[in-house]
Each structure stands twice: as structure tokens, then as C-alpha cells.
Design an enzyme around this catalytic site. Structure first.
Site, short mmCIF file in Angstrom:
data_model
loop_
_atom_site.label_atom_id
_atom_site.label_comp_id
_atom_site.label_asym_id
_atom_site.label_seq_id
_atom_site.Cartn_x
_atom_site.Cartn_y
_atom_site.Cartn_z
N ASP A 138 13.32 -4.42 8.57
CA ASP A 138 12.08 -3.78 8.13
C ASP A 138 11.67 -2.68 9.11
O ASP A 138 11.47 -2.95 10.30
CB ASP A 138 10.98 -4.84 8.03
N SER B 220 2.75 -7.16 2.68
CA SER B 220 2.41 -6.09 3.61
C SER B 220 0.88 -5.96 3.75
O SER B 220 0.21 -6.90 4.22
CB SER B 220 3.07 -4.79 3.14
N PHE B 221 0.32 -4.85 3.33
CA PHE B 221 -1.14 -4.67 3.25
C PHE B 221 -1.77 -5.84 2.50
O PHE B 221 -2.79 -6.40 2.92
CB PHE B 221 -1.40 -3.34 2.55
N HIS C 195 11.89 -3.55 3.96
CA HIS C 195 10.52 -3.95 3.66
C HIS C 195 10.37 -4.50 2.24
O HIS C 195 9.36 -5.06 1.91
CB HIS C 195 9.60 -2.74 3.86
N SER D 55 0.81 -1.23 0.00
CA SER D 55 0.00 0.00 0.00
C SER D 55 0.84 1.27 0.00
O SER D 55 0.41 2.30 0.52
CB SER D 55 -0.93 0.01 1.22
#
Length: 286
Positions: free
Chosen positions: A229, A108-109, A257, A39
Site C-alpha cells: 500500500d 481508508s478514510f 490500497h 476518499s
């Protein structure tokens, strides 16, 4: 969708859950894998997965959509976004492409969405891959708060690039300018600003699944995370590995990340090997 001419970020357009959706669909053999992006501001499926799609597509069909409101997919008129709406959109992509079941990769998202989809529709997922994933509640990091609170400028984008990557040699002025330009294309920032307004801890919590539901997941799950991260804490993946019975966790040292970018070949190799195990089991292989 305000598509630039001949941009590699443009795949093909389908209608998923009633919305025009930009999707990359590569490879034709093997069991299909769907990849859900993160995101970050100006993100697209291609920007997120461009280094690993070609490798994965050598062995299997790879589907990577721009999720609702992101990239070159349609933005809902009401500008209302939720985990439930995004999961419905992901299912719509599968339905439109005739994919009854997929291996599901989430970043992630996108990991939070993949986890929720597997919980709510377990028969639609064969194996699960979670990379730098959300999915359980945690105190929002400064890095994630800055990502979701992005206000467009080249300087801000460069600062976010520093947050995303451990390997600073990846962070050129040209990359910052490219990602900034992506974030200010017509409609991009307006949509992005509507997704995660302050206070942003609530969006971390809204992307989290119930821990009992996570424990009940029957799927073989590969969890990947960068040790350095600054956006999603490594402890989140430790927690997911603890909760998911059939989980394995791989931690990349000297990695932020962007596991799929900083360690692209290793990422693709791990995912291919993990999914190949299921291919062999399905074919009665060794």
C-alpha cells in the site's frame, strides 16, 4: 444529485441527517453490515464495494451509502466537512433505515469514520472491520497527498491508479477514463477540492482518534491491509492492531490500497467468516 440514467452507482435515495443520500441496500437476511467507502477522487460506494457487495449480500443485509459530499449524495451548501459531520451522517443513514446496530466496515478514510463511530457510539456497532484504514496519526504519504490533491485529467487519474493498485494489469486506459469521467461530473470536483485542501497533514490528524479511546474499544475487530500500500502505510494497521485489544490483522502480499478489488474473493471470505462468528454466538451455535 445529477444522476446518470440507469447507472449501477445509483441505489435509492433516503434523507440521512437532513441530507439527500444515495445508498445501496442489498440482501435481506442476517445481521446488517454497513460499508463506508474511501476518499479517492470520483469515488462512490458502488465503485468502492461493487465486487464484494453481491457476495456479502448472500448472507446478510448490506448497506453502502455515498457519504456526505461524495458520489450522488447531497453536498452541504457551506462545503464544510469534518470527521464529526461524516460520523453524524453515517448515524443518520442507520437511523433512517431503522438499523439500531450494524457490523461496520470502513475503507481508508471510511475506516477512520468507522473507528470514530464505534468509539463515540459503541452500542451501535457489533463488530468492526478496518481496511487500509486511517485512524491514528502518521506522516502523510506522497500517495495520499496526491490522491487528496487531485486535479482532474486523464493522465493524473492514470497515475493515481498506479498508486492505488499493485496489480498493474487492473489498470486499463478504459478504467482511467471511466474514473476521470466520474471525477468531473457536475459538483464532484468542487466538493472534493473543499474536503482536503493543503496543507494535508492536518486532515490525516483530524481523522485520527485518541489512542486511549482506541484502546478502550470492546469490539472484535478485523484489520486488513495490502503489504504494498502506497497510500496508507501498513504500519498504521500494525498500530491499530496493537491498540485494539480484540483485534486480528490480515496482511495481503502483492497488494496495494485496493484490497477489496485486488483480492475481492479473499476479502469477502474473510469478512463473511469474521461476521459469521458473531452470528453463531448470537444464536447460541457451536
Amino acid at each position: 444529485m445529477n444522476s446518470p440514467v440507469n447507472s449501477p452507482e445509483i441505489g435509492r435515495e433516503i434523507i440521512a441527517a437532513g441530507y439527500r443520500t444515495n445508498v445501496h441496500d442489498q440482501g435481506s437476511g442476517g445481521f446488517p453490515v454497513m460499508m463506508i467507502h474511501g476518499s479517492g477522487p470520483g469515488v462512490t460506494a458502488w465503485a468502492n464495494w461493487r465486487l464484494v457487495i453481491p457476495e456479502l449480500a448472500k448472507h446478510r443485509r448490506v448497506v453502502a451509502p455515498d457519504m456526505l459530499g461524495f458520489g450522488y449524495s447531497e453536498r452541504p451548501d457551506d462545503q464544510v466537512y469534518s470527521r464529526e459531520r461524516w460520523v453524524k451522517h453515517a448515524l443518520g443513514v442507520m437511523d433512517e433505515l431503522g438499523l439500531e446496530q450494524v457490523d461496520l466496515v470502513g475503507n481508508s478514510f471510511g475506516g477512520g469514520l468507522a473507528l470514530a463511530l464505534a468509539i463515540e457510539h459503541p452500542h451501535r456497532v457489533r463488530r468492526l472491520v478496518l481496511m487500509g484504514s486511517v485512524g491514528v496519526s502518521f506522516p502523510i504519504t506522497r500517495g495520499l497527498d496526491e490522491v487528496w490533491g487531485y486535479e482532474p485529467s486523464v493522465e493524473t487519474m492514470r497515475r493515481l491508479m498506479d498508486v492505488f493498485a499493485f496489480d498493474k494489469s487492473l489498470l486499463t486506459d478504459e478504467l482511467a477514463e471511466m474514473r476521470y469521467q466520474a471525477s468531473v461530473r457536475p459538483g464532484f470536483q468542487e466538493s472534493f477540492a473543499a474536503m482536503f485542501p493543503a496543507p494535508r497533514q492536518r486532515w490525516v490528524d483530524s481523522l485520527a482518534s485518541n489512542e486511549d479511546d482506541i484502546r478502550a474499544l470492546p469490539h472484535e475487530t478485523l484489520i486488513l491491509h495490502g503489504r504494498e500500500d502506497e497510500v496508507i502505510p501498513l504500519q498504521v494497521s500494525y498500530k491499530l492492531a496493537e491498540l485494539i485489544d480484540r483485534a486480528q490483522l490480515h496482511v495481503f502480499g502483492r497488494c496495494g490500497h485496493w484490497t477489496q478489488i485486488e483480492h475481492a474473493s479473499r476479502f469477502a471470505g474473510l469478512v463473511n467468516d469474521f461476521l459469521h462468528e458473531a452470528d453463531q454466538a448470537a444464536s447460541g451455535g457451536e
